[in-house]
Design a protein around this motif. Structure first.
Motif, short mmCIF file in Angstrom:
data_model
loop_
_atom_site.label_atom_id
_atom_site.label_comp_id
_atom_site.label_asym_id
_atom_site.label_seq_id
_atom_site.Cartn_x
_atom_site.Cartn_y
_atom_site.Cartn_z
N PHE A 40 -4.95 2.14 -4.59
CA PHE A 40 -5.58 2.25 -3.41
C PHE A 40 -7.18 1.80 -3.73
O PHE A 40 -8.05 2.33 -3.07
CB PHE A 40 -5.59 3.92 -3.27
CG PHE A 40 -4.41 4.49 -2.98
CD1 PHE A 40 -3.66 4.12 -1.87
CD2 PHE A 40 -3.87 5.19 -3.73
CE1 PHE A 40 -2.37 4.58 -1.44
CE2 PHE A 40 -2.60 5.95 -3.74
CZ PHE A 40 -2.03 5.46 -2.55
N VAL A 59 -8.71 0.66 -0.74
CA VAL A 59 -9.10 1.85 0.26
C VAL A 59 -10.25 2.65 -0.13
O VAL A 59 -11.25 2.82 0.43
CB VAL A 59 -7.95 2.73 0.60
CG1 VAL A 59 -8.14 3.89 1.35
CG2 VAL A 59 -6.81 2.01 1.07
N CYS A 60 -10.42 2.61 -1.62
CA CYS A 60 -11.60 3.41 -2.10
C CYS A 60 -12.74 2.60 -1.94
O CYS A 60 -13.82 3.21 -1.73
CB CYS A 60 -11.23 3.60 -3.70
SG CYS A 60 -9.95 4.89 -3.89
#
Length: 81
Positions: A33, A36-37
């Motif tokens: 992720f 997304v992070c």
């Protein structure tokens, strides 16, 4: 990446707090992720302006810096053995 890069400074702070292993493990878990992070860091960036966290959040807003921080922490952990 020069030693004064915000990722090195963040790794130094994590190491001084004694959280290298837990943070490295969490970063390994969230590795899928990274994008997304980084978007989460981008969302936090306006709230961090003018704080001591601004440079770290700005650095983590780039998806390619997440693996670099992860590798940096693991390298430091290996060096401590």
């Amino acid at each position: 990446m020069e030693p004064s890069h915000p990722l090195h400074q963040l790794a130094d702070q994590i190491e001084r707090a004694g959280l290298s292993a837990p943070v490295a493990m969490v970063l390994q878990i969230v590795a899928p992720f990274d994008v997304v992070c980084s978007q989460g860091a981008q969302a936090l960036a306006p709230f961090a302006r003018g704080t001591r966290w601004a440079s770290a959040i700005e650095a983590l807003a780039m998806p390619e810096h997440w693996p670099e921080l992860r590798d940096l922490l693991w390298a430091r952990l290996r060096a401590q053995r």
